[in-house]
Design an enzyme around this catalytic site. Structure first.
Site, PDB file in Angstrom:
ATOM      1  N   SER A   1     -10.367 -13.186  11.728  1.00 63.15           N
ATOM      2  CA  SER A   1     -10.660 -11.867  12.083  1.00 63.15           C
ATOM      3  C   SER A   1     -11.189 -11.855  13.535  1.00 63.15           C
ATOM      4  O   SER A   1     -11.999 -12.628  14.173  1.00 63.15           O
ATOM      5  CB  SER A   1     -11.791 -11.508  11.070  1.00 63.15           C
ATOM      6  OG  SER A   1     -12.038 -10.086  11.711  1.00 63.15           O
TER       7      SER A   1
ATOM      8  N   LEU B   1       0.838  -1.235  -0.084  1.00 67.03           N
ATOM      9  CA  LEU B   1       0.001   0.154  -0.152  1.00 67.03           C
ATOM     10  C   LEU B   1       0.700   1.350  -0.021  1.00 67.03           C
ATOM     11  O   LEU B   1       0.477   1.865  -0.563  1.00 67.03           O
ATOM     12  CB  LEU B   1      -1.015  -0.216   1.281  1.00 67.03           C
ATOM     13  CG  LEU B   1      -2.162  -1.014   1.212  1.00 67.03           C
ATOM     14  CD1 LEU B   1      -2.911  -0.698   2.421  1.00 67.03           C
ATOM     15  CD2 LEU B   1      -2.942  -0.727   0.053  1.00 67.03           C
ATOM     16  N   ALA B   2       1.970   1.463   0.867  1.00 68.61           N
ATOM     17  CA  ALA B   2       2.734   2.675   0.836  1.00 68.61           C
ATOM     18  C   ALA B   2       3.482   2.701  -0.359  1.00 68.61           C
ATOM     19  O   ALA B   2       3.582   3.815  -0.798  1.00 68.61           O
ATOM     20  CB  ALA B   2       3.614   2.456   2.331  1.00 68.61           C
ATOM     21  N   GLY B   3       4.045   1.474  -0.641  1.00 68.66           N
ATOM     22  CA  GLY B   3       5.175   1.680  -1.958  1.00 68.66           C
ATOM     23  C   GLY B   3       4.480   1.866  -3.294  1.00 68.66           C
ATOM     24  O   GLY B   3       4.924   2.896  -4.074  1.00 68.66           O
TER      25      GLY B   3
ATOM     26  N   HIS C   1       1.711 -10.636  14.648  1.00 73.19           N
ATOM     27  CA  HIS C   1       0.877  -9.938  13.467  1.00 73.19           C
ATOM     28  C   HIS C   1       1.566  -8.728  12.787  1.00 73.19           C
ATOM     29  O   HIS C   1       1.099  -8.596  11.549  1.00 73.19           O
ATOM     30  CB  HIS C   1      -0.518  -9.568  14.086  1.00 73.19           C
ATOM     31  CG  HIS C   1      -1.383  -9.115  13.175  1.00 73.19           C
ATOM     32  ND1 HIS C   1      -1.874  -9.815  11.910  1.00 73.19           N
ATOM     33  CD2 HIS C   1      -2.144  -8.035  13.193  1.00 73.19           C
ATOM     34  CE1 HIS C   1      -2.824  -9.037  11.242  1.00 73.19           C
ATOM     35  NE2 HIS C   1      -2.752  -8.110  12.033  1.00 73.19           N
TER      36      HIS C   1
ATOM     37  N   GLU D   1       4.644   0.210   7.352  1.00 70.85           N
ATOM     38  CA  GLU D   1       4.955  -0.480   8.470  1.00 70.85           C
ATOM     39  C   GLU D   1       6.370  -0.439   8.485  1.00 70.85           C
ATOM     40  O   GLU D   1       6.932  -0.838   9.815  1.00 70.85           O
ATOM     41  CB  GLU D   1       4.388  -2.170   8.305  1.00 70.85           C
ATOM     42  CG  GLU D   1       4.538  -2.830   9.248  1.00 70.85           C
ATOM     43  CD  GLU D   1       4.116  -4.269   9.411  1.00 70.85           C
ATOM     44  OE1 GLU D   1       3.657  -4.556   8.283  1.00 70.85           O
ATOM     45  OE2 GLU D   1       4.464  -4.993  10.192  1.00 70.85           O
TER      46      GLU D   1
ATOM     47  N   ARG E   1      -6.040  -6.431  22.076  1.00 65.83           N
ATOM     48  CA  ARG E   1      -5.593  -7.535  21.342  1.00 65.83           C
ATOM     49  C   ARG E   1      -4.302  -7.734  22.442  1.00 65.83           C
ATOM     50  O   ARG E   1      -4.301  -9.023  22.570  1.00 65.83           O
ATOM     51  CB  ARG E   1      -5.011  -6.947  20.199  1.00 65.83           C
ATOM     52  CG  ARG E   1      -5.858  -6.985  18.922  1.00 65.83           C
ATOM     53  CD  ARG E   1      -5.248  -6.446  17.779  1.00 65.83           C
ATOM     54  NE  ARG E   1      -6.267  -6.311  16.591  1.00 65.83           N
ATOM     55  CZ  ARG E   1      -5.683  -6.000  15.521  1.00 65.83           C
ATOM     56  NH1 ARG E   1      -4.638  -5.777  15.269  1.00 65.83           N
ATOM     57  NH2 ARG E   1      -6.688  -5.913  14.340  1.00 65.83           N
TER      58      ARG E   1
ATOM     59  N   LEU F   1      -3.697  -0.261   7.333  1.00 59.74           N
ATOM     60  CA  LEU F   1      -3.920   0.396   5.692  1.00 59.74           C
ATOM     61  C   LEU F   1      -4.039   1.959   5.799  1.00 59.74           C
ATOM     62  O   LEU F   1      -3.596   2.325   4.816  1.00 59.74           O
ATOM     63  CB  LEU F   1      -5.194  -0.298   5.383  1.00 59.74           C
ATOM     64  CG  LEU F   1      -5.599  -1.671   5.648  1.00 59.74           C
ATOM     65  CD1 LEU F   1      -6.678  -2.380   4.973  1.00 59.74           C
ATOM     66  CD2 LEU F   1      -4.387  -2.330   4.655  1.00 59.74           C
TER      67      LEU F   1
END
Lengths: 203, 266, 637
Positions: C284, C43-45, C401, C425, C330, C441
């Site tokens: 999930s 997503l970032a790249g 994770h 990340e 979590r 995201l």
């Protein structure tokens, strides 16, 4: 391919309806034959359209076949089919065989060059048909080829819609079922003639 | 359980390939197909032999990296499952599994079970997008999209680009892959301005790559891990027909396919 | 080293505007004269490469996979947060900012988080325009759900495949730029080193994974978006290929590594079933909305779950946290699962698992409702475990994770090496000590679409990188070094496979630097890792050669880096004498066993600098100030 296939399909239906008049006796069928011959130029236009369609249908099929053949130059050692009909996978076989049959069929019943069993009589369609089909192998060849035509249509009829962009989760299954029925009826209609001749119902 | 894996081994594209059989005596039914190959590879490495090269990444069925033929079926016998999620309990003790790479001229072999699928990227390059640059966008809710349309677009967009459709197709066609993208974007209002051009260009690229033509056989749909519907094939055909009819220039230029890995080719 | 985060002065809600106004712009005609390298296509790249291409820069984008669309962002299930307040339920940019800072246990930088919340709104607009098929209401407007215990519904999603759809949106934008000739894509190419010339990042050494050829790529700036380092634990929810090589090599070239011990553990994964296990599959966490978590009260109770009567079950989360019950965050849920398993009450063949039981919800709501809500997930569970979750309680266990730590970056996302930018990340910037659900995201896309396009331009105009080419001695030295390292690996010809080292490293990390940590364990782990690293360089076996596709060699290079990074994680965990977020030090807990933060002494970012192979890394501190979100103790009792 879908368009030419559709035109040829119309011919197959029309031809069947014409042929079935054999069950109405010799005079009816011969009269139908004369009617077609009397169409004159119109008949030749129809014939020309059909020939063009056949040629285009073959040309596109050949083009596609070459492309598909080239697309997998190294084959699989093992390959299983899990979701397709026999008819769909064998279009490239049923097509040429039906073509070979059509040529034979034209030579036998239209031109009369090959007419085993008896003498071809120009104009006496009824005689030609009945005499032709009395030869067992002519009938057998006819029945096999028509069955293959049925397979070809069973896939071709619904596939043509798909190729023209028509698919709907509710209607396509109906269309597929319809294609199966139409193909089946056409096969039954056509092969009823040689079978009736062989069984002596039509003489 | 015991299994025999008969695997296609080929060092690189130029080398000659062959099948090699490996016996595995201690396969745990809970393993995935790829973990089974991991175990085989550990054994091979310990013996100093080269392990079997196979593509994999996420191992949860979404990245689309993995995939090969298992005894004649792309991704193996379980429907809607990629090989990374296919557990060995679906096979019987004593089975022989034949593992072959995807076979397609447009997927040149890289090594063993790995093939080069850059052809699929080039099909996307040829218009598989909405031409909107960053920043140039209205509010997300400015354009209402009915749930039905959004759901259908999502069904088509679920494609993971694994190439199983091509591998399974007797014609070697990439129509399901291409159709899925054309349908996804063509269904949405955002995709309308480029709908005609997109279909024409993407289909032209698909042909230029050397993929076979679709004859609606249906094997692709059966092996698709995301169960993409054959409806996308019809949409592609329709959009292509309409697009070609409206197309105002004579020619459509495709991106030239690249199969090498040299510095100027990647 | 003094760390300057370059946060603009003034109110936080105007900081990004101020920064953007102060940044210098690149003349449109000059953009095409600049070459930028983007490593990673997630997503970032992908979003960065596409956007920079749109602006007119020449972009080289690298990924190790066969296609940029495979990047692991694709596996994100839940959704993406945005402060749109479409649901009119009280959300705002400020609330998203506050929740994220608090969720991160007050170990993140306020200004960065505020900007993230601001950008979240535009991300949704951008993705919708690209044709991302987000879930919709019947009326056609975007649908939202509440996620990860948030009190507002601000999560946008596309079925259980949000990451996939957002990534495909960015990938398509990227391919559009490839078609336009703005971006040159290098798939199956792995970055092996960073080229630093005159103190600035000027390129990379990369290896073509098919031909084995090493090449130098020179650029005016290098952007790393290569993801997190969760695979240091061997078993994680990361993709098998996810690795830390790009950021680790950059670290060794001088970029500081921040908060490496901040790793996130996800409580609901399918448990390990055997030694062959290669990765862990996430279920999930929405399942906790309807599932009750329990273990048998008796130790070593081998009965099948249906044989265990109600009074002999311990619903430990409901017992310990009456108000939040099964919905505790979590980190809390994970630690408690570990605690009951450590007591010997774990379930399944390995004893490392707890039950997540849907029986009560099925009785209350009916099978139909449960199937509608979780059908896809439960099918996947059944496919993997061969157990029917509608009849038998599911077995779950926590797994690594996400990693909140990463290369240190300033407000411009620039690392301590000028010209080296780090996104997503791979950097440390926005999540503090714990990341909230549906925020990863958001951060990747915010960095790629809306931050780097500005900040990299500012760098290019202010620093004006000189022209140079591959023949530069530094570039040649880096190339030679990378080649020698590969050669050395191949020449070891030992007895143990790469994976066996990786698995052992994972076990050490998981046992001593996993869900809970203590000084003895960490010291122990550091010793073991050093010994293992030593053995690796003497006894690893890598079949095959370096001049064709060799997956063992690829993995060996990555594991060698993990063997160094693992030690740094332990050192950082040892140094941080407090418990916060995902970092739980057993010595620092409240009387009832909850995490105890130490704001007085540890309210800082720990940024480590590399000082050489055999010397201890050096700690640099960036103090954190909280002017808006005031630190408070989290409580879920």
């Amino acid at each position: 391919m879908a368009v030419t296939g559709a035109i040829l399909f119309l011919f197959v239906v029309g031809h069947l309806l014409g042929n079935l008049q054999i069950f109405d006796g010799a005079s009816r069928l011969n009269a139908y034959g004369r009617l077609l011959h009397n169409l004159g130029e119109l008949l030749w236009i129809v014939r020309a359209v059909l020939v063009v369609c056949v040629l285009l249908h073959i040309a596109t099929a050949a083009q596609l076949a070459v492309r598909n053949w080239q697309a997998r130059s190294v084959g699989y050692r093992r390959k299983r089919s899990i979701n397709s009909t026999y008819a769909a996978r064998t279009m490239y076989w049923s097509g040429p065989i039906v073509m070979a049959f059509v040529i034979f069929h034209l030579l036998e019943f239209t031109a009369g060059y090959i007419h085993p069993g008896s003498r071809f009589t120009e104009g006496d369609v009824y005689h030609n048909v009945v005499a032709g089909f009395r030869v067992w192998w002519v009938s057998a060849w006819y029945i096999v080829s028509i069955t293959l035509l049925g397979f070809h249509l069973r896939h071709g009829i619904w596939s043509a819609f798909q190729s023209l962009g028509i698919n709907h989760p509710r209607h396509t299954p109906v269309l597929k079922l319809g294609a199966l029925w139409i193909a089946g009826l056409i096969v039954v209609g056509y092969i009823s003639i040689p079978i009736s001749v062989l069984l002596g119902w039509v003489r | 359980m015991k299994l025999t894996l008969t695997i296609w081994r080929q060092r690189d594209r130029a080398a000659k390939g062959r099948f090699v059989s490996y016996r595995l005596d201690d396969v745990n039914p809970e393993m995935s197909m790829l973990e089974c190959l991991d175990v085989l590879n550990e054994n091979l490495s310990e013996r100093g032999e080269e392990p079997v090269a196979f593509e994999h990444d996420c191992r949860e069925g979404i990245c689309g990296s993995c995939g090969f033929m298992i005894s004649g079926i792309a991704h193996g016998p379980l429907p809607a499952t990629t090989v990374c999620q296919l557990t060995m309990r679906h096979f019987k003790d004593g089975d022989e599994l034949v593992l072959e790479p995807w076979r397609s001229k447009s997927f040149p072999l890289v090594k063993d079970l790995i093939v080069d699928r850059r052809s699929l990227d080039r099909i996307v390059q040829a218009g598989g997008y909405v031409s909107v640059s960053t920043g140039n966008t209205p509010d997300g809710n400015a354009l209402p999209i009915g749930k039905d349309i959004a759901d259908r677009a999502m069904d088509a967009a679920a494609c993971i680009g694994c190439g199983a459709c091509v591998a399974a197709c007797p014609n070697g066609s990439a129509a399901l892959f291409t159709g899925a993208k054309i349908a996804h974007l063509g269904l949405l209002p955002q995709g309308q301005p480029e709908r005609d051009e997109r279909a024409v260009r993407m289909v032209a690229q698909m042909n230029a790559e050397g993929f076979g033509g679709c004859t609606n056989i249906g094997e692709c749909v059966a092996v698709c891990p995301k169960q993409i519907s054959p409806e996308v094939l019809a949409r592609m055909n329709l959009d292509y027909l309409v697009g070609s009819w409206k197309h105002r220039h004579g020619t459509v230029t495709a991106i030239s396919p690249i199969i090498g890995w040299g510095p100027d080719e990647t | 080293m003094r760390l300057d985060a370059k946060i603009p002065a003034g109110p936080i809600d105007q900081a990004w505007d101020t920064a953007r106004f102060e940044m210098k712009l690149v003349n449109p005609a000059n953009k095409r004269r600049h070459t930028l390298i983007v490593v990673g296509s997630g997503l970032a790249g992908a979003s960065a490469a596409a956007t920079l291409g749109e602006l007119g820069y020449n972009v080289f984008c690298f990924c190790f996979q066969d296609s940029p669309r495979r990047a692991h962002s694709i596996a994100a299930q839940g959704g993406i947060n945005a402060a749109k307040n479409y649901q009119n339920d009280g959300d705002s940019i400020y609330r998203l900012f506050y929740d994220t800072v608090k969720g991160g246990d007050f170990r993140s930088r306020e200004a960065n988080v505020y900007r993230l919340a601001q950008n979240s709104v535009r991300i949704i607009d951008q993705c919708v325009a690209q044709g991302v098929p987000f879930a919709r209401e019947y009326g056609g407007s975007l649908e939202n759900r509440s996620f990860g215990g948030a009190q507002v519904s601000r999560t946008f999603y596309a079925r259980g495949q949000t990451g996939q759809q957002l990534l495909l949106g960015a990938y398509q934008a990227l391919e559009r730029q490839v078609d336009a000739g703005q971006v040159k894509m290098f798939p199956r190419t792995e970055m092996l080193d960073l080229i630093v010339i005159d103190g600035r990042a000027r390129g990379i050494v990369a290896r073509n994974l098919v031909t084995g050829r090493l090449t130098i790529h020179i650029a005016d700036a290098v952007i790393l978006a290569s993801g997190g380092y969760g695979n240091v634990y061997y078993l994680s929810t990361n993709a098998k290929g996810s690795n830390a090589t790009a950021i680790w090599r950059a670290h060794k070239r001088g970029a500081l590594f921040a908060n490496p011990c901040f790793t996130q553990i996800h409580p609901t994964c399918i448990p390990v079933s055997g030694d062959y296990q290669s990765k862990l599959t996430l279920m999930s966490e929405s399942l906790r909305n309807d599932g009750r978590i329990w273990v048998p009260k008796r130790k070593g109770d081998g009965r099948s779950p249906d044989q265990i009567p109600e009074e002999e079950r311990d619903y430990y989360l409901e017992r310990r946290y009456p108000s939040f019950g099964n919905l505790v965050p979590r980190d809390v849920a994970s630690r408690n699962a570990k605690a009951v398993c450590d007591e010997g009450r774990g379930v399944g063949t390995t004893g490392l698992g707890v039950y997540l039981d849907l029986a009560e919800a099925i009785t209350r709501l009916g099978v139909g409702t449960i199937r509608e809500r979780y059908g896809n997930l439960l099918d996947m569970y059944q496919r993997i475990t061969d157990e029917d979750p509608y009849k038998v309680p599911m077995r779950i266990y926590p797994a690594i994770h996400y990693t909140m730590g990463g290369l240190w970056v300033d407000y411009h996302l620039q690392s301590t090496i000028p010209g080296l930018f780090v996104l997503g990340e791979a950097n440390f910037s926005d999540h503090g000590a714990n990341r909230l659900g549906a925020s990863a995201l958001m951060q990747g896309l915010s960095d790629g679409y809306f931050i780097i396009p500005y900040t990299v331009g500012n760098y290019l105009t202010t620093e004006k990188p000189m022209k140079l080419d591959e023949s530069h001695p530094e570039a040649q030295a880096a190339l030679k070094g990378a080649g020698q390292r590969l050669k050395r690996l191949l020449e070891i010809k030992g007895k143990r496979t790469v994976d066996s080292f990786h698995r052992e490293l994972g076990k050490i990390m998981w046992n001593d630097c996993g869900m809970s940590r203590n000084a003895t364990g960490l010291n122990n782990a550091i010793g073991q890792i050093c010994a293992l690293r030593e053995e690796f360089w003497q006894n690893v076996t890598i079949p095959g050669s370096g001049d064709d596709l060799n997956q063992s060699l690829e993995r060996a290079g990555r594991v060698a880096d993990f063997l160094e990074l693992g030690e740094l994680i332990c050192i950082d965990a040892l140094e941080r004498n407090e418990s916060c977020g995902g970092h739980f030090r057993e010595e620092y807990q409240t009387t009832d066993g909850e995490a105890q933060r130490n704001d007085e002494n540890y309210s800082y970012v720990a940024a480590w600098s590399y000082t050489g192979a055999d010397s201890r890394p050096e700690l640099n501190r960036e103090p954190l100030a909280f002017a808006y979100a005031h630190p408070s103790q989290r409580s879920y009792k």
